[in-house]
Scaffold this motif. Sequence first.
Motif, short mmCIF file in Angstrom:
data_model
loop_
_atom_site.label_atom_id
_atom_site.label_comp_id
_atom_site.label_asym_id
_atom_site.label_seq_id
_atom_site.Cartn_x
_atom_site.Cartn_y
_atom_site.Cartn_z
N CYS A 1 38.34 -42.63 6.48
CA CYS A 1 36.99 -42.68 6.02
C CYS A 1 36.68 -44.02 5.52
CB CYS A 1 36.47 -41.67 5.33
SG CYS A 1 36.62 -39.82 5.90
N PRO A 2 37.46 -44.50 4.55
CA PRO A 2 37.04 -45.64 3.81
C PRO A 2 37.16 -46.89 4.85
CG PRO A 2 38.68 -44.50 2.71
CD PRO A 2 38.65 -43.77 3.87
N VAL A 3 37.73 -46.84 5.92
CA VAL A 3 37.80 -47.93 6.92
C VAL A 3 37.11 -47.82 8.15
CG1 VAL A 3 39.72 -49.31 5.77
CG2 VAL A 3 40.20 -47.58 7.53
N ASP B 1 34.15 -47.02 10.74
CA ASP B 1 32.83 -47.26 11.05
C ASP B 1 32.03 -46.06 11.18
OD1 ASP B 1 32.36 -49.89 10.44
OD2 ASP B 1 32.59 -50.78 12.42
N ALA C 1 32.00 -43.14 9.51
CA ALA C 1 31.72 -42.62 8.40
C ALA C 1 30.24 -42.57 7.86
CB ALA C 1 32.33 -43.13 6.91
N GLY C 2 29.79 -41.45 7.83
CA GLY C 2 28.33 -41.44 7.44
C GLY C 2 27.40 -40.74 8.83
N ARG D 1 31.19 -53.60 14.34
CA ARG D 1 32.41 -53.18 13.47
C ARG D 1 32.45 -53.88 11.96
NH1 ARG D 1 37.83 -51.26 14.22
NH2 ARG D 1 39.62 -52.64 13.27
N PHE D 2 32.30 -53.25 10.83
CA PHE D 2 32.28 -53.59 9.51
C PHE D 2 31.06 -54.33 9.16
CE2 PHE D 2 37.16 -53.98 10.01
CZ PHE D 2 37.20 -52.42 10.23
N ALA D 3 30.13 -54.31 10.03
CA ALA D 3 28.88 -54.93 9.78
C ALA D 3 28.15 -54.37 8.55
CB ALA D 3 27.98 -55.11 10.95
N ARG E 1 27.86 -50.08 6.63
CA ARG E 1 28.23 -48.59 7.05
C ARG E 1 27.01 -47.97 7.22
NH1 ARG E 1 33.05 -47.39 4.52
NH2 ARG E 1 33.11 -46.34 6.57
N TRP F 1 25.46 -45.26 7.00
CA TRP F 1 24.47 -44.47 5.82
C TRP F 1 23.75 -45.66 5.42
CZ3 TRP F 1 29.94 -44.73 4.63
CH2 TRP F 1 29.96 -45.51 3.39
N GLU F 2 23.93 -46.93 5.36
CA GLU F 2 22.89 -47.85 4.84
C GLU F 2 22.03 -48.31 5.74
OE1 GLU F 2 25.40 -50.93 2.22
OE2 GLU F 2 26.32 -50.68 4.20
N GLN G 1 16.42 -43.63 6.31
CA GLN G 1 17.64 -44.19 6.01
C GLN G 1 18.33 -43.02 6.50
OE1 GLN G 1 18.33 -45.16 2.00
NE2 GLN G 1 20.38 -46.05 2.42
N ARG H 1 21.11 -42.28 5.49
CA ARG H 1 21.77 -41.33 4.58
C ARG H 1 21.07 -40.45 4.06
NH1 ARG H 1 22.39 -44.58 -1.21
NH2 ARG H 1 23.69 -42.75 -2.33
N MET I 1 38.96 -36.35 1.19
CA MET I 1 38.35 -37.50 1.54
C MET I 1 36.83 -37.41 2.22
SD MET I 1 38.56 -40.80 1.09
CE MET I 1 40.08 -41.33 1.05
N PHE J 1 33.40 -38.44 0.69
CA PHE J 1 32.57 -39.41 1.30
C PHE J 1 31.17 -38.66 1.29
CE2 PHE J 1 33.61 -43.27 3.38
CZ PHE J 1 34.49 -43.54 2.60
N MET K 1 27.85 -40.41 -0.10
CA MET K 1 26.76 -41.04 0.67
C MET K 1 25.78 -40.24 0.87
SD MET K 1 29.30 -41.06 4.15
CE MET K 1 29.49 -39.54 5.05
N ASP K 2 26.03 -38.96 1.35
CA ASP K 2 24.65 -38.27 1.48
C ASP K 2 24.06 -37.58 0.16
OD1 ASP K 2 25.26 -38.70 4.07
OD2 ASP K 2 25.63 -36.60 4.68
N VAL L 1 39.17 -51.49 0.23
CA VAL L 1 38.95 -51.73 1.61
C VAL L 1 37.58 -51.88 2.09
CG1 VAL L 1 41.14 -50.63 2.29
CG2 VAL L 1 39.17 -49.41 1.90
N CYS M 1 34.88 -50.12 1.51
CA CYS M 1 34.52 -48.74 2.13
C CYS M 1 32.97 -48.43 1.51
CB CYS M 1 35.16 -47.66 1.80
SG CYS M 1 35.16 -47.13 0.06
N PRO N 1 32.25 -57.04 3.92
CA PRO N 1 33.72 -56.71 4.44
C PRO N 1 34.22 -57.60 5.27
CG PRO N 1 32.15 -55.06 5.20
CD PRO N 1 31.27 -56.16 4.46
N LYS O 1 40.66 -53.28 7.02
CA LYS O 1 39.50 -53.77 6.54
C LYS O 1 39.49 -54.09 5.22
CE LYS O 1 34.60 -52.10 6.03
NZ LYS O 1 33.89 -50.96 5.98
#
Lengths: 524, 416, 185, 379
Positions: A108-110, A112, A114-115, A218-220, A222, A224-225, A516, A518, B331, B335, B339-340, C84, C86, C102, C112
């Motif tokens: 999840c941390p890396v 794309d 996620a969210g 990619r990585f631009a 997240r 949810w933003e 949004q 999110r 995890m 998250f 985030m939500d 990373v 995140c 990132p 990342k």
Amino acid sequence: MAADPRTAVETVTVIVDGKEHKFPKGMNLLEACLSVGVKIPFFCYHPGLSSPAVCRQCLVEIKGAPKPVPSCYTAVADKMEVTTNSPRVLEIRRQMLEFTLLNHPIDCPVCDKAGECSLQRHYFDWDGKLARNEGDKVRKAKVVDVGKHIVLDQERCILCTRCIRVCNEVAKSPDLTIANRGSHSVLTTAPGQRLDNPYSLNTVDVCPVGALTAKDFRFARRAWELCATPSVCPGCATGCSIEIHASRGKIHRLVPRENPLVNKFWMCDEGRFTYKAVTENRVRLPSIDGKRATLPAALAEAARLLGEDLAGAPQRVGVVFSFQATNEDTHVLLRLALDGLKIERVYAGGRALGGSDTILVSADKNPNTTGVVRTVPPPLRTLKELTRDLATGALTTVLVLGNEALPVAAATPVTVIVLASNKGPLVAAANVVLPIAMWAEVDGSFANKDGLVQRLHAAVPCPGEALPGWEVLARLGGKLGVEMAYASASEVFAEAAGRHGFLKDAVWGDSSRPVQLRFGESRG
Amino acid sequence: MASEALARRRVVFGESEVSDFDEGDLPTEVMPLQMGPSHPAMHGTVRITLEVEGEKIKTADVQVGYLHRCFEKEAEYATWTQIFPYTDRLNYVSPMLNNVGYAMAVEKLLAIDTKVPERAQYIRVIVGEISRITDHLTCLAAGAMELGAFTVFFYLMKGREWLYELLEDVSGARLTHSYVRIGGVVADLPDGWPPRLRAVLGKVQSAIRDVDKLLTRNKIFRDRMDGVAVIAKEEAAGWGLTGPVARSTGLAYDVRKDHPYLVYDRFDFDVPVGSAGDNFDRYAVRLEEMFQSMRILEQALAKIPDGPIILDDPRVALPEKRETYNTIEAMIAHFKLVMDGLHVPAGEIYSFSEGGNGELGFYIVSDGTGRPVKCRVRPPCFANVSILPKLLPGLFIADVVPTFGMLNMIGGECDR
Amino acid sequence: MAVTVKVVARPAGIRGHTYLVAVAEGMWVTFRHLMKNFPGNVLGLRKKTDIATLSYPEEKQAYPARNRGLHRLMKRENGDVRCVACMMCPTVCPAHCITIVPEEAPDNAVEKRPRIFEIDELRCVVCGLCVEACPCDAIRMDTKVHAPPTLRRADAILDMEALLARGEPSIATQGGTGPFWREKV
Amino acid sequence: MADSIFAFFARHLPYDSAGFAAFAALLKSAVFILGFVMLLAGILTWMERRQSAMMQDRLGPCRANLGRFKAWGLLHFVADAVKMIFKEDFIPPKASKLLFALAPMLALAPVLIATAVIPFGAPLCYGRMTEAVPLGVCALPVEMQAARLDAGLLFYFAIASLAVYGTVLAGWASHNKWALMGGMRAASQMMSYEVTMGMAVMAMFLVYGTLEPGAMVNAQGNRPWQWGIWGVPQAIAFVLFLTAAIAENKRTPFDIPEGESEIVGYFVEYSGMRFGMFYLGEFIEIITSSAIAVTVFFGGWRFPFAGTLAASWPNWLFVLLSVGVWSLKVFLFCAFQLLIRWTLPRLRPDQLLKLGWQRLLPLSIANVVLAAGWVLFSR
């Protein structure tokens, strides 16, 4: 309502969780349940694709059936009694989810996705239990460069086969497949093959997890933003419905928006990159003869030049419409140039024709050709004629909306007033440049090749001192004695709708506030 | 003689027959006077526009709002968890009580208020009662200081500092604790903390006794406090006063007793009330309440059970860090919660607890997304201060200070 | 439990009616403190006094273990930043004080990493939510250092280098490596 | 050497010459006022903070060091003076400039002048300074008193009551309602308590039969139980005097003209050294009132065994010792006043006036009667 023999369908009565509902016969049970607000999770099902029933998330109990059945693979039948939330079903779904998560990497941390990840959402909504597993996970390939636009992570893949079906059924280009067996199954291309079909990015959209991710995004940011704004793709005359995903005033990607009339759930790769023109190479400030000027000064200079030339030789003044401009800009230019200034030489043009296919892409690469043609009364001269007229000296002054590749060399003794959004040779050669907003920055409308009028919503603020084209034109009109007072684009639209037949049935709709991701419903 | 002179003046100068003065007083010109917002006694920046005759107050117009920080609007743009730091800054002398009050409101809407682990509930009571003591210590300290008794201020502040140190040990910050979470608290009490609390309570008690000797029977102090700004019992109920201010009038309303929450019904404590409803009673009630809080603390320390300190539900509380680092399930929950935001079901609820100044209410409305649609606070001191314009006329300028001090307006809470 | 109400006393008596007795009593209290603190204050024998304040730069109070101070970023074993990118911490930060940009990491196992990681310590409200939200044990606030005063506002914005300066290799295991990780330390 | 200097003085400044009187007065005021009063006032500004710190379980100021010379932050008053001198001297635009500037001087000057009548040591025996001179046998005594006036304490009252003008003017000239209110409070308070103070001293006048402070000291014995405070009317007079003196000083519990948390005070608009002058004046008043109390009630410079010591020590050394003893008494009394100031809360203006007029004044008048009776029947 009287039954229309052509549309009348036979209905069946189904009891879902104790409540009786009527559905058309043959309807997919999952769709039926969703349509009445019964929540059922699913990974592999997609309304635009066939149902393979591989994820086993949409299992429901049907009275009489010996074991739970996948609802996405079952058609409704009369007197069917469906239970979607029995403890048994919920437990089976939870166990299926546990299996799915067994080998899922802790990414999840890396990742794309996620969210907007279905796996995250379903775990949270339907499972919510901590892990029992302490063993090693099966490791697979990560960061596989699988195509021009796409990166594959095989570990994250949950083998739902949506992407394979998108390639097969939408792009008609079977590029992807699943190899190996059991927990070593991986999504892959055939050896030596790449995922390079023109609809490849749809696989990223349908991927419920982060197995397929877009290189461009990619990585631009997240997911949810991002804020989603409904809009229309300006890439070609098809006018696919899209969502602009922007964050802090910058567009990061375009994704298709469901529209059964135009694009269903899909969009071509080419159209996804049309946002680059909005973020790059923009005209931000007004200028006179290449020098920075204030907007009132530039407007005054434009009015002076136009006024002088109209007084001198009105027949040598021309106006150029753009097939990329919105109906609102086109209408106000019509009011200014044709109604107000009585300019007779009217040209219109846009991007040159390009490639097309039978799926979505049109050869006409302009989003509003139909709208302009139906707004401006004929004769509408082409850009070719404009080139000739400029060369022969029949034209000394042109007022250009948009920045088509006009054949204007810097040395040509022609006065050019241009309302431009992007830098180019025309802007470099122009006497007065007035910056205008682009499609993603304004409220407005386009009419696609079938005459369907669709709304644009402002997703990001205008850069620099740029204003919507209609507003600049209205202010220019004020300087030239053509009074046009519009408070908003919707007023322009209302006036245009009263005058142009093709807009008669169109509805302006609400001004939607960006959602949004999110806090909107998760897109998973 | 004097009345004749007055009558003559009326004839000569056309002054009104109707006069508020005692017969015989020479009328003086009414002087408007701005007390605050930047005035040493107006803690929390409030402005009182006075009309005075000499030193006597004729009218008082209390204007709050100078510390407005848009708490409620900010809350609409924050997730349920992100609101905790904001609640720290409501009543900034007892932030734990605000933390607890807010968490309880969200828990009620989530329908998990009864599932919060017992140890967490005890911890909440403990840190909350410590906060109540710091609140009262601050109020009395500031009140005494404004009456010129500076030494009292330092004795009480010293006690407050010790208690803040304990709270810092627990939460990591002296004042902006952000310690409570929905479903429990963020960390357990540190090792060896209860004995330290007992020791500190002893020291605080002796400091309070010193203060008691310095003030309670001191005639100067009593002259300043006795019979000043008297509030009747019915009046207190009518104006919506709560907390020590209401109790000073004899109105025995204490949320902890009348609507027990957390585990307050398991403790034996008294509700101190006053008999006259004047400033002295407000002082005495607060003094006594601190001793009652200490009683609760001792009982809580004796009864506190072992166990988890936060709800074991990954949909409400962040999973343990070790799980988050090592399992995809935790995890994902982690998250989703960050985030939500917490998914609080749509609905609205009013939840109230006993804050430092009285009934601290949170009225929250959720639409089911991660953010509140509305998070309204019922700050006790807003209601308490509302009676100030009624209390002041007829008093002296010098009386504004103890009256205002004993109502204990906290700007952060009142103006939000 | 029944509401037990206790009416607070309003002590008066002879002490309440004359000024002198209560004044003398009060002065006895303060005088006792004066005498108790006198040796400590004058001779520096702090231990035997009630003095609660500290002579700050020379004497410092020990911070509790949970103290929230300046942020720091933890490191991997090879010294790279553990973060990373995140975006959990900027997401949860109520003060919006964290900026992360990132980039793709050269190591595919990491994928990342942050190109820019900045914390505006002036905006930070020291709530600690970022530490709680970090899924990688990358950000911590256990430095026990206060935000130092700066001459310019920009100096209060800590970049990745400054944040890593206090960083240490994190010992937290991650990624569920190996069986029975729950039993490992 | 010393003899030749004395001889020089004796030849050129005979004891009964006007030149000697002038020279001695100048020298005494210079040494006493500059060397003692001003210095002690400075030290009191530090002590006020330091003592209150000890009472309040704090450390107090301890940072003003000169290199390695620390002395518990004693140099804070120097730092304060430097700070005040260099601070911006702000005068509110609408203030009355002349009166605004005059007020601090009017507040400071009278309290300095009033110190003139205070006897601060045993008389020096002119011409026999190196010999041992028993008490009361000196032919040519040089009184340790800047000015010896028969009206003595009356002079003190007359001059000290001028200080109220400084306060009132400051309040009025500042063009600020709060300051004005402070000035008005000060006026009513100081005038009210002067009466009580006068009456208290009146009782002592009856007891001593003189208003001259030096003579009052002479009337008391060396041993503590021979000092003026012992006796019912004297004790009452002492309490009344002390109360009134604190009220005159405008210090807690009578700091109503300041009332820092209520009205901030008559000097709210003052800054820098102008404020410093009010501040200094306040501390000098503490010293003056302590000095008067010591003189009238605590035997002035007298101390046990003074007679024996006077008869055995060289005269100059004994005088120095007596000055030291006197200073110690004054110092302790100042500390006592600080103790009161940091213990009590403040009264309200109406309560203050009520206390002054309804309690203290009748009591002081009764005490005068009592003292008269005391004098009548104890003789």
